[in-house]
Each structure stands twice: as structure tokens, then as C-alpha cells.
Design a protein around this motif. Structure first.
Motif, PDB file in Angstrom:
ATOM      1  N   UNK A   8      42.215 -21.263   8.177  1.00 66.04           N
ATOM      2  CA  UNK A   8      41.751 -21.273   6.789  1.00 66.04           C
ATOM      3  C   UNK A   8      40.376 -20.620   6.677  1.00 66.04           C
ATOM      4  N   UNK A   9      39.490 -20.938   7.597  1.00 66.21           N
ATOM      5  CA  UNK A   9      38.147 -20.352   7.577  1.00 66.21           C
ATOM      6  C   UNK A   9      38.207 -18.835   7.723  1.00 66.21           C
ATOM      7  N   UNK A  10      38.955 -18.361   8.707  1.00 68.20           N
ATOM      8  CA  UNK A  10      39.042 -16.918   8.936  1.00 68.20           C
ATOM      9  C   UNK A  10      39.684 -16.224   7.736  1.00 68.20           C
ATOM     10  N   UNK A  11      40.718 -16.826   7.181  1.00 69.00           N
ATOM     11  CA  UNK A  11      41.396 -16.213   6.036  1.00 69.00           C
ATOM     12  C   UNK A  11      40.459 -16.080   4.841  1.00 69.00           C
ATOM     13  N   UNK A  12      39.619 -17.089   4.623  1.00 68.67           N
ATOM     14  CA  UNK A  12      38.706 -17.040   3.485  1.00 68.67           C
ATOM     15  C   UNK A  12      37.603 -16.004   3.696  1.00 68.67           C
ATOM     16  N   UNK A  13      37.048 -15.939   4.900  1.00 69.78           N
ATOM     17  CA  UNK A  13      36.026 -14.924   5.173  1.00 69.78           C
ATOM     18  C   UNK A  13      36.641 -13.521   5.096  1.00 69.78           C
ATOM     19  N   UNK A  14      37.857 -13.376   5.628  1.00 66.62           N
ATOM     20  CA  UNK A  14      38.537 -12.079   5.561  1.00 66.62           C
ATOM     21  C   UNK A  14      38.771 -11.667   4.112  1.00 66.62           C
ATOM     22  N   UNK A  15      39.138 -12.624   3.264  1.00 66.17           N
ATOM     23  CA  UNK A  15      39.337 -12.319   1.837  1.00 66.17           C
ATOM     24  C   UNK A  15      38.033 -11.848   1.211  1.00 66.17           C
ATOM     25  N   UNK A  16      36.934 -12.547   1.489  1.00 66.50           N
ATOM     26  CA  UNK A  16      35.645 -12.180   0.913  1.00 66.50           C
ATOM     27  C   UNK A  16      35.178 -10.811   1.407  1.00 66.50           C
ATOM     28  N   UNK A  18      37.218  -8.377   2.491  1.00 65.84           N
ATOM     29  CA  UNK A  18      38.225  -7.334   2.342  1.00 65.84           C
ATOM     30  C   UNK A  18      38.775  -6.872   3.665  1.00 65.84           C
ATOM     31  N   UNK A  19      38.921  -7.821   4.607  1.00 68.23           N
ATOM     32  CA  UNK A  19      39.360  -7.488   5.974  1.00 68.23           C
ATOM     33  C   UNK A  19      40.851  -7.727   6.116  1.00 68.23           C
ATOM     34  N   UNK A  20      41.642  -6.669   6.100  1.00 68.85           N
ATOM     35  CA  UNK A  20      43.098  -6.797   6.208  1.00 68.85           C
ATOM     36  C   UNK A  20      43.546  -7.231   7.599  1.00 68.85           C
ATOM     37  N   UNK A  21      42.666  -7.036   8.601  1.00 69.80           N
ATOM     38  CA  UNK A  21      43.065  -7.320   9.971  1.00 69.80           C
ATOM     39  C   UNK A  21      42.861  -8.752  10.417  1.00 69.80           C
ATOM     40  N   UNK A  22      42.277  -9.595   9.544  1.00 69.30           N
ATOM     41  CA  UNK A  22      42.001 -10.966   9.966  1.00 69.30           C
ATOM     42  C   UNK A  22      40.903 -10.986  11.005  1.00 69.30           C
ATOM     43  N   UNK A  23      40.874 -12.047  11.809  1.00 68.40           N
ATOM     44  CA  UNK A  23      39.825 -12.146  12.812  1.00 68.40           C
ATOM     45  C   UNK A  23      39.842 -13.477  13.504  1.00 68.40           C
ATOM     46  N   UNK A  24      38.640 -13.983  13.846  1.00 75.74           N
ATOM     47  CA  UNK A  24      38.557 -15.193  14.646  1.00 75.74           C
ATOM     48  C   UNK A  24      37.291 -15.960  14.281  1.00 75.74           C
ATOM     49  N   UNK A  25      37.366 -17.290  14.432  1.00 76.65           N
ATOM     50  CA  UNK A  25      36.198 -18.159  14.298  1.00 76.65           C
ATOM     51  C   UNK A  25      35.873 -18.730  15.672  1.00 76.65           C
ATOM     52  N   UNK A 134      26.368 -10.370  -0.650  1.00 75.36           N
ATOM     53  CA  UNK A 134      25.399  -9.282  -0.738  1.00 75.36           C
ATOM     54  C   UNK A 134      25.905  -7.980  -0.141  1.00 75.36           C
ATOM     55  N   UNK A 135      26.755  -8.063   0.882  1.00 79.66           N
ATOM     56  CA  UNK A 135      27.266  -6.838   1.509  1.00 79.66           C
ATOM     57  C   UNK A 135      28.697  -7.041   1.982  1.00 79.66           C
ATOM     58  N   UNK A 136      29.485  -5.969   1.919  1.00 85.08           N
ATOM     59  CA  UNK A 136      30.833  -5.960   2.476  1.00 85.08           C
ATOM     60  C   UNK A 136      30.968  -4.698   3.314  1.00 85.08           C
ATOM     61  N   UNK A 137      30.537  -4.768   4.562  1.00 84.01           N
ATOM     62  CA  UNK A 137      30.413  -3.551   5.388  1.00 84.01           C
ATOM     63  C   UNK A 137      31.718  -2.813   5.651  1.00 84.01           C
ATOM     64  N   UNK A 164      34.219 -13.361  13.142  1.00 80.08           N
ATOM     65  CA  UNK A 164      34.345 -11.903  13.209  1.00 80.08           C
ATOM     66  C   UNK A 164      35.643 -11.524  12.522  1.00 80.08           C
ATOM     67  N   UNK A 165      35.579 -10.587  11.584  1.00 82.86           N
ATOM     68  CA  UNK A 165      36.786 -10.095  10.931  1.00 82.86           C
ATOM     69  C   UNK A 165      36.854  -8.587  11.095  1.00 82.86           C
ATOM     70  N   UNK A 166      38.086  -8.062  11.070  1.00 85.69           N
ATOM     71  CA  UNK A 166      38.312  -6.659  11.403  1.00 85.69           C
ATOM     72  C   UNK A 166      39.143  -5.960  10.334  1.00 85.69           C
ATOM     73  N   UNK A 167      38.974  -4.644  10.289  1.00 81.64           N
ATOM     74  CA  UNK A 167      39.767  -3.817   9.388  1.00 81.64           C
ATOM     75  C   UNK A 167      41.215  -3.681   9.880  1.00 81.64           C
ATOM     76  N   UNK A 168      41.368  -3.514  11.193  1.00 82.28           N
ATOM     77  CA  UNK A 168      42.664  -3.212  11.782  1.00 82.28           C
ATOM     78  C   UNK A 168      43.348  -4.483  12.291  1.00 82.28           C
TER      79      UNK A 168
END
Length: 337
Positions: A8-16, A18-25, A134-137, A164-168
Motif C-alpha cells: 500500500x505504501x509503495x503504491x501510494x508513493x508510486x501514484x504520487x 507517476x511511477x508506472x514501475x512500482x518500487x520498494x519500501x 514539490x517535485x516529480x523527477x 524507491x520507485x521506478x519508471x520501468x
């Protein structure tokens, strides 16, 4: 191991982000950096970073990952944009911060992303000082975004975590695999607490930023302060870049000052007198705090190295909380008086 709270945490950060690749906490901020570097690099590879990089990141990269055969070099941020000049044949990753710690040097994110793309090198951005408010790198072209979620994402000084969230998607899956295999995953309760913090992130960042701007303006008028480092000030050398690049007209809650009496003794007097800015090892909680970089984040550097970065004995970092601004200004006035 993986669990629903972390998901849930990773999904919410990825949504904020714009990270389609998901990631890890992960269980700490630096554990997130470790996962990000190892997801891209192996023995014999090279990482390129700005010289202004956070001291904890430098220790991990230069004192630990070198033992695994991953080398890191540092160049001044102003020169880092020339990636073609500073890269090596084995360079796999560039790491940079949106705002440097502690002197708030502003990164030109889109420019660095373009330079990395031209060289086929992945870009990891540390957005711990800014948050997705403030930023969405990833929108600049970065490949991964890293947060010390201990800071603004969780926001209440009761969690240590990294995200950490990723594009890919393949890279996101590799991040999860690494964190699982190395035991880096964030625990269920800490994940739940971080999700709780995210629910007020937008509200908190507005208050943090508004208070920090008020504090910065107040401190510029204080005879006890020689210099204020805050990108929201028009006098800050990175103000125009920050105004164009940061979102929602906000500049964050972090600032630093150089006291007129540029000495550790002057810093100690401030710490002893302040009631609302206690000395703390972390930052970005709802309550204000201060930190002394020469003895904390950059203690691993020699005095000469710190001086070269502008971190003199009288530099003090302030994490401005969400208290009433009038109370913060009154405390600063008496602490500096």
C-alpha cells in the motif's frame, strides 16, 4: 518479506510520483539507496554524484559499496551536467538531490536528465527534501526516485523508512527482489505508520513551506545571521530555477543559516537557548528541530572538505515544522538575541 502494508505504501508513493514501475519500501532511508544502486550496478561499475551529496550517502557509497567493487566519484554540481565529460566507460548510474543538504543548492533536474539520457546512463534522484508535493523527477526523465520516508513522507518522527520507485516495471521488480533477498523490506507497522503520514502530506508541506519562508525572511534581518540558505528567497542563487521547477509555489521546510559568529560556540548558544528548535538527528517532522551538519551529516569529512563545501563551523540547519509561525519567530528572536 512482502506484505500488504508495504504494498500500500509503495503504491501510494508510486501514484504520487507517476511511477508506472512500482518500487520498494525499505527499513531505513539508506537501505533504499542501497537497493537502488544494487538494482543497477554490480562489481566493476561506477556511480557519478555531485560533491555536495548528503554525507550519509557518501559514506554508504565510498566506504561500503567500494568493498563490493562499485566505485563512486564526485564532481561539483555545476559541472555534473557535463555527464559526457565526467562519465567513465563503466558508469551505470548518476545520483543527485533536488535540494542539497545542508546548503540547499538547487538541481536543474530536467537538464541533468537530458544529459544522462544522451549518455544512456540511469538517473536516480533523492527527493527527500521536497516530496512529491514539490517535485516529480520522473516527469523530468529520471529513472528512479528515492525518498528517505523517515522525513516528509511519514512526517511524524516515529518511523525510519525508505521508498524507491521506478519508471520501468522491470526495474521496480528488481528493486523488490533485491530488498527481499537482502532483508531490506520495511516492517508492517512502520509501513502502516508511513501510509498514515502520507494522508496529510499535502497539508503538511503547505504549512512547512509557508513557515520556512517566514522564518527565512525573518532571519535575513537578524544581525546574528550572516547568510540564509533557502531557495524561496529571491536572494538565493537558485531561486529562479526553484521557482520554475518546484511545484505549487512551495519551496519546502528546510533551510540553513551561517551565523555571524561563525563558530561552534555560537551554534551551541543557540541550541541551549532555543525552545522550539531542539537539536535532533533527523528532520522534516511536524515539530521544528535543528541540526549541526559539522557534527552529524558531514562529520565524516575533514575540516578542509567541509570548508570547500561551504559548511563552516557556524552553519546550522533548521527543519521548520508546522507550528504557528509567530511562535517560531519569537523563539528564534530570543535564541539569537
Amino acid at each position: 518479506s512482502e506484505h500488504p502494508n508495504s504494498d500500500e505504501l509503495v503504491a501510494e508513493v508510486a501514484r504520487l510520483e507517476g511511477a508506472d514501475g512500482g518500487g520498494v519500501a525499505t527499513g531505513a532511508g539508506l537501505a533504499g539507496l542501497l537497493a537502488a544502486v544494487l538494482a543497477v550496478c554490480e562489481a566493476g561499475d561506477h556511480v557519478l554524484c555531485p560533491a555536495e551529496l548528503y554525507g550519509g550517502s557518501v559514506v554508504l557509497l565510498s566506504k561500503e559499496l567500494t568493498r563490493l567493487g562499485i566505485e563512486t566519484t564526485y564532481v561539483p554540481l555545476a559541472e555534473l551536467y557535463d555527464v559526457a565529460r565526467h562519465r567513465q566507460p563503466n558508469t551505470k548510474l548518476v545520483l543527485a538531490e533536488v535540494l542539497s543538504n545542508p546548503l540547499l543548492v538547487v538541481l536543474d533536474g530536467p537538464r541533468l536528465a537530458r544529459a544522462c539520457q544522451e549518455q544512456g546512463i540511469m538517473l536516480l534522484i533523492d527527493s527527500s527534501f521536497t516530496s512529491p508535493m514539490l517535485t516529480r523527477p520522473l516527469s523530468w526523465g529520471a529513472d528512479m526516485v528515492w525518498h528517505s520516508a523517515t522525513k516528509y513522507l511519514a512526517g511524524h518522527s516515529d518511523v525510519t523508512a525508505g521508498v524507491v520507485v521506478a519508471r520501468d516495471p522491470a526495474l521496480g521488480q528488481r528493486l523488490r527482489q533485491l530488498a527481499t533477498n537482502l532483508g531490506l523490506m520495511l516492517a508492517p507497522l512502520d509501513s502502516w505508520l508511513a501510509v498514515r503520514g502520507l494522508r496529510t502530506l499535502a497539508l503538511r508541506m503547505r504549512q512547512h513551506s509557508g513557515n520556512a519562508l517566514a522564518v527565512a525572511r525573518f532571519l535575513t534581518e537578524s544581525p546574528a545571521v550572516a547568510q540564509v540558505f533557502y531557495p524561496g528567497l529571491e536572494s538565493h542563487p537558485g531561486h529562479k530555477l526553484a521557482a520554475a521547477q518546484l511545484l505549487n509555489g512551495l519551496y519546502g521546510g528546510m533551510l540553513s543559516v551561517r551565523l555571524t559568529d561563525d563558530s561552534a560556540a555560537a551554534v551551541d548558544r543557540f541550541v541551549q537557548r532555543s525552545r522550539l528548535f531542539p537539536l535532533a538527528p533527523s528532520l522534516a517532522g511536524v515539530q521544528s528541530s535543528c541540526s549541526y551538519p559539522a557534527a552529524t551529516s558531514h562529520r565524516g569529512l575533514t575540516p578542509g572538505q567541509r570548508a570547500a563545501l561551504g559548511i563552516t563551523p557556524g552553519v546550522l540547519r533548521l527543519s521548520v515544522g508546522i507550528e504557528e509561525p509567530e511562535e517560531l519567530l519569537a523563539d528564534l528572536a530570543q535564541a539569537l538575541g
